[in-house]
Design a protein around this motif. Structure first.
Motif, mmCIF file in Angstrom:
data_model
loop_
_atom_site.group_PDB
_atom_site.id
_atom_site.type_symbol
_atom_site.label_atom_id
_atom_site.label_comp_id
_atom_site.label_asym_id
_atom_site.label_seq_id
_atom_site.Cartn_x
_atom_site.Cartn_y
_atom_site.Cartn_z
ATOM 1 N N TRP A 88 -27.039 -28.199 15.781
ATOM 2 C CA TRP A 88 -28.045 -27.417 15.068
ATOM 3 C C TRP A 88 -28.776 -27.727 14.247
ATOM 4 O O TRP A 88 -28.580 -28.306 13.049
ATOM 5 C CB TRP A 88 -27.167 -26.031 14.643
ATOM 6 C CG TRP A 88 -26.403 -25.131 15.660
ATOM 7 C CD1 TRP A 88 -25.350 -24.818 15.798
ATOM 8 C CD2 TRP A 88 -27.190 -24.051 16.412
ATOM 9 N NE1 TRP A 88 -24.884 -23.894 16.552
ATOM 10 C CE2 TRP A 88 -26.175 -23.488 16.976
ATOM 11 C CE3 TRP A 88 -28.619 -23.823 16.564
ATOM 12 C CZ2 TRP A 88 -26.346 -22.432 18.024
ATOM 13 C CZ3 TRP A 88 -28.747 -22.748 17.814
ATOM 14 C CH2 TRP A 88 -27.771 -22.099 18.336
ATOM 15 N N ALA A 89 -30.257 -27.688 14.694
ATOM 16 C CA ALA A 89 -31.115 -27.990 13.609
ATOM 17 C C ALA A 89 -31.643 -26.681 13.141
ATOM 18 O O ALA A 89 -32.461 -25.789 13.903
ATOM 19 C CB ALA A 89 -32.281 -28.977 14.403
ATOM 20 N N ALA A 90 -31.294 -26.160 11.899
ATOM 21 C CA ALA A 90 -31.836 -24.906 11.263
ATOM 22 C C ALA A 90 -32.583 -25.077 9.909
ATOM 23 O O ALA A 90 -32.244 -25.748 9.307
ATOM 24 C CB ALA A 90 -30.523 -24.007 11.186
ATOM 25 N N ASP A 91 -33.583 -24.540 9.870
ATOM 26 C CA ASP A 91 -34.400 -24.581 8.626
ATOM 27 C C ASP A 91 -34.213 -23.374 8.073
ATOM 28 O O ASP A 91 -34.847 -22.464 8.591
ATOM 29 C CB ASP A 91 -35.998 -25.284 8.696
ATOM 30 C CG ASP A 91 -36.415 -25.470 7.720
ATOM 31 O OD1 ASP A 91 -36.078 -24.953 6.426
ATOM 32 O OD2 ASP A 91 -37.367 -26.342 7.721
ATOM 33 N N PRO A 92 -33.681 -23.275 7.023
ATOM 34 C CA PRO A 92 -33.531 -21.825 6.231
ATOM 35 C C PRO A 92 -34.781 -21.243 5.813
ATOM 36 O O PRO A 92 -34.965 -19.963 5.876
ATOM 37 C CB PRO A 92 -32.527 -21.958 5.130
ATOM 38 C CG PRO A 92 -32.372 -23.500 4.973
ATOM 39 C CD PRO A 92 -32.740 -24.093 6.087
ATOM 40 N N VAL A 93 -35.763 -22.068 5.559
ATOM 41 C CA VAL A 93 -37.103 -21.555 5.055
ATOM 42 C C VAL A 93 -38.024 -22.653 5.513
ATOM 43 O O VAL A 93 -38.381 -23.825 4.615
ATOM 44 C CB VAL A 93 -37.106 -21.295 3.426
ATOM 45 C CG1 VAL A 93 -38.357 -20.384 3.419
ATOM 46 C CG2 VAL A 93 -35.789 -20.594 2.925
ATOM 47 N N GLU A 94 -38.440 -22.721 6.552
ATOM 48 C CA GLU A 94 -39.411 -23.414 7.009
ATOM 49 C C GLU A 94 -41.036 -23.074 6.509
ATOM 50 O O GLU A 94 -41.452 -21.978 6.679
ATOM 51 C CB GLU A 94 -39.622 -23.373 8.614
ATOM 52 C CG GLU A 94 -40.877 -24.269 9.212
ATOM 53 C CD GLU A 94 -40.801 -25.844 9.185
ATOM 54 O OE1 GLU A 94 -39.977 -26.129 8.139
ATOM 55 O OE2 GLU A 94 -41.377 -26.471 10.019
ATOM 56 N N GLY A 95 -41.268 -24.052 5.572
ATOM 57 C CA GLY A 95 -42.611 -23.683 5.025
ATOM 58 C C GLY A 95 -42.234 -23.153 3.425
ATOM 59 O O GLY A 95 -42.817 -22.292 2.653
ATOM 60 N N ASN A 96 -41.169 -23.864 2.986
ATOM 61 C CA ASN A 96 -40.406 -22.958 1.583
ATOM 62 C C ASN A 96 -41.444 -23.170 0.470
ATOM 63 O O ASN A 96 -41.627 -22.516 -0.260
ATOM 64 C CB ASN A 96 -39.231 -24.024 1.268
ATOM 65 C CG ASN A 96 -38.334 -23.239 0.539
ATOM 66 O OD1 ASN A 96 -38.787 -22.540 -0.401
ATOM 67 N ND2 ASN A 96 -37.134 -23.768 0.468
ATOM 68 N N ILE A 97 -42.331 -24.364 0.729
ATOM 69 C CA ILE A 97 -43.483 -24.691 -0.426
ATOM 70 C C ILE A 97 -44.322 -23.329 -0.480
ATOM 71 O O ILE A 97 -44.674 -23.205 -1.455
ATOM 72 C CB ILE A 97 -43.875 -25.714 -0.172
ATOM 73 C CG1 ILE A 97 -44.961 -26.198 -1.420
ATOM 74 C CG2 ILE A 97 -44.990 -25.945 0.957
ATOM 75 C CD1 ILE A 97 -44.045 -26.679 -2.698
ATOM 76 N N ASN A 98 -44.589 -22.822 0.859
ATOM 77 C CA ASN A 98 -45.542 -21.879 0.750
ATOM 78 C C ASN A 98 -44.642 -20.341 0.226
ATOM 79 O O ASN A 98 -45.336 -19.656 -0.510
ATOM 80 C CB ASN A 98 -45.912 -21.379 2.204
ATOM 81 C CG ASN A 98 -46.852 -22.684 2.810
ATOM 82 O OD1 ASN A 98 -47.497 -23.352 1.846
ATOM 83 N ND2 ASN A 98 -46.908 -22.887 4.027
ATOM 84 N N TYR A 99 -43.544 -20.374 0.719
ATOM 85 C CA TYR A 99 -42.815 -19.210 0.161
ATOM 86 C C TYR A 99 -42.719 -19.178 -1.228
ATOM 87 O O TYR A 99 -43.114 -17.978 -1.946
ATOM 88 C CB TYR A 99 -41.077 -19.223 0.963
ATOM 89 C CG TYR A 99 -40.594 -18.200 0.330
ATOM 90 C CD1 TYR A 99 -40.299 -17.239 1.204
ATOM 91 C CD2 TYR A 99 -39.916 -18.011 -0.750
ATOM 92 C CE1 TYR A 99 -39.503 -15.981 1.098
ATOM 93 C CE2 TYR A 99 -38.913 -16.963 -1.054
ATOM 94 C CZ TYR A 99 -38.921 -15.928 -0.281
ATOM 95 O OH TYR A 99 -37.955 -14.999 -0.560
ATOM 96 N N ILE A 100 -42.373 -20.143 -1.995
ATOM 97 C CA ILE A 100 -42.329 -20.132 -3.568
ATOM 98 C C ILE A 100 -43.569 -20.015 -4.117
ATOM 99 O O ILE A 100 -43.527 -19.616 -5.370
ATOM 100 C CB ILE A 100 -41.506 -21.283 -4.044
ATOM 101 C CG1 ILE A 100 -42.201 -22.576 -3.769
ATOM 102 C CG2 ILE A 100 -40.167 -21.381 -3.446
ATOM 103 C CD1 ILE A 100 -41.471 -23.811 -4.357
ATOM 104 N N HIS A 101 -44.814 -20.338 -3.567
ATOM 105 C CA HIS A 101 -46.075 -20.042 -4.023
ATOM 106 C C HIS A 101 -46.507 -18.740 -3.743
ATOM 107 O O HIS A 101 -47.943 -18.413 -3.680
ATOM 108 C CB HIS A 101 -46.859 -21.150 -3.672
ATOM 109 C CG HIS A 101 -46.458 -22.485 -4.575
ATOM 110 N ND1 HIS A 101 -45.792 -23.272 -4.045
ATOM 111 C CD2 HIS A 101 -47.098 -22.736 -5.702
ATOM 112 C CE1 HIS A 101 -45.733 -24.239 -4.889
ATOM 113 N NE2 HIS A 101 -46.593 -24.208 -6.113
ATOM 114 N N GLY A 102 -45.681 -17.784 -2.852
ATOM 115 C CA GLY A 102 -46.196 -16.565 -2.732
ATOM 116 C C GLY A 102 -47.052 -16.460 -1.679
ATOM 117 O O GLY A 102 -47.861 -15.380 -1.140
ATOM 118 N N MET A 103 -47.181 -17.271 -0.557
ATOM 119 C CA MET A 103 -47.968 -17.485 0.526
ATOM 120 C C MET A 103 -47.328 -17.111 1.716
ATOM 121 O O MET A 103 -46.324 -16.878 1.769
ATOM 122 C CB MET A 103 -48.760 -18.789 0.912
ATOM 123 C CG MET A 103 -49.561 -19.165 -0.299
ATOM 124 S SD MET A 103 -50.463 -20.633 0.039
ATOM 125 C CE MET A 103 -49.225 -21.864 -0.525
ATOM 126 N N ALA A 104 -48.055 -16.636 2.768
ATOM 127 C CA ALA A 104 -47.343 -16.043 4.053
ATOM 128 C C ALA A 104 -46.920 -16.984 5.140
ATOM 129 O O ALA A 104 -46.202 -16.492 6.113
ATOM 130 C CB ALA A 104 -48.157 -14.779 4.591
#
Length: 270
Positions: A88-104
């Motif tokens: 299983w290749a699972a990314d819990p937050v793909e684009g985590n850098i965007n998430y923590i900066h409040g982007m969609a």
């Protein structure tokens, strides 16, 4: 050794992957803050780790329970071939850098890899309530609607993109990224550079964008999109036109009508 093609069983297994990524996505959406303040690299890294930790429990156990015997890839930034069998290749937050900066621009992904080939994937975008799915030899879909790559045949009419795979790329990779962007600014209609890779690749699969390339191989970011694009009728290779594999040094996914032209532009960059 497992059989690579097992479409009916994999369709059933896909349901478990969809349930897992949607559960993780719902949890992340509840704690999502549209704006945030991070004042240094230590704070950024701490926020990334914290967000991964919030999402991972919704993926890890459900996916392993759905496929007993499959192993989980622990390092999201790893590259290269895997030992034989299922992973299983699972990314819990793909684009985590965007998430923590409040982007969609972020998602939750889960992809089953069998003998080094992606065989099913689920990519969920919680803020848009879109779920992209594919099973090898079974097509690609967005919220159950079939996906098809674009009908573009001219690169000068194409929307193309690339991105930085991970922080700390080597200087040669940075040089190639820069040269490729310059070349595509001249050859294509619109060129963008953004992360994460998966969110650009789902747009290629959906026919909204036409080309995506990347010079370094990071499994978690490329596996979901590689399967989605190929199942949507696109072409996925390395920069020299060879079928893309986990061991490939670079990556090119495109609508079939512009793949050769994009490859011609990028293959000249060494």
């Amino acid at each position: 050794m497992s059989t690579l093609l097992n479409t009916e069983a994999d369709r059933e297994l896909l349901n478990a992957a969809v349930t897992a990524v949607r559960a993780a996505g719902a949890h992340l959406r509840e704690r999502f803050v549209p704006s945030t303040e991070l004042d240094d690299l230590a704070a950024v890294l701490a926020a990334i780790r914290a967000t991964d930790a919030e999402s991972l429990p919704f993926l890890r156990e459900p996916l392993l329970a759905a496929r007993p015997g499959a192993r989980r890839i622990d390092d999201e930034g790893a590259a290269g071939d895997l030992p034989a069998g299922e992973w299983w290749a699972a990314d819990p937050v793909e684009g985590n850098i965007n998430y923590i900066h409040g982007m969609a621009d972020w998602a939750v992904t889960a992809t089953l890899v069998r003998d080094n080939q992606p065989v099913l994937t689920a990519v969920h975008l919680p803020l848009l309530d879109e779920t992209f799915t594919a099973v090898r030899a079974g097509g690609a879909f967005r919220n159950g609607v079939p996906l098809h790559t674009s009908a573009k045949t001219q690169l000068d009419a194409a929307l193309v993109g690339t991105g930085q795979a991970k922080p700390g790329e080597d200087r040669n990779t940075f040089r190639r990224i820069g040269e490729s962007v310059t070349a595509m600014l001249d050859a294509a209609l619109v060129t963008k550079v953004s992360v994460p890779a998966t969110l650009q690749l789902i747009q290629v699969a959906a026919g909204r964008s036409d080309v995506f390339w990347q010079y370094s191989d990071v499994r978690a970011g490329l596996l979901p999109g590689a399967l989605l694009v190929s199942e949507a009728g696109g072409t996925v290779t390395d920069m020299h036109g060879n079928p893309w594999q986990l061991s490939s040094p670079d990556f090119l996914a495109a609508a079939p009508g512009v793949h050769a032209a994009a490859q011609h532009v990028l293959a000249a960059i060494h």
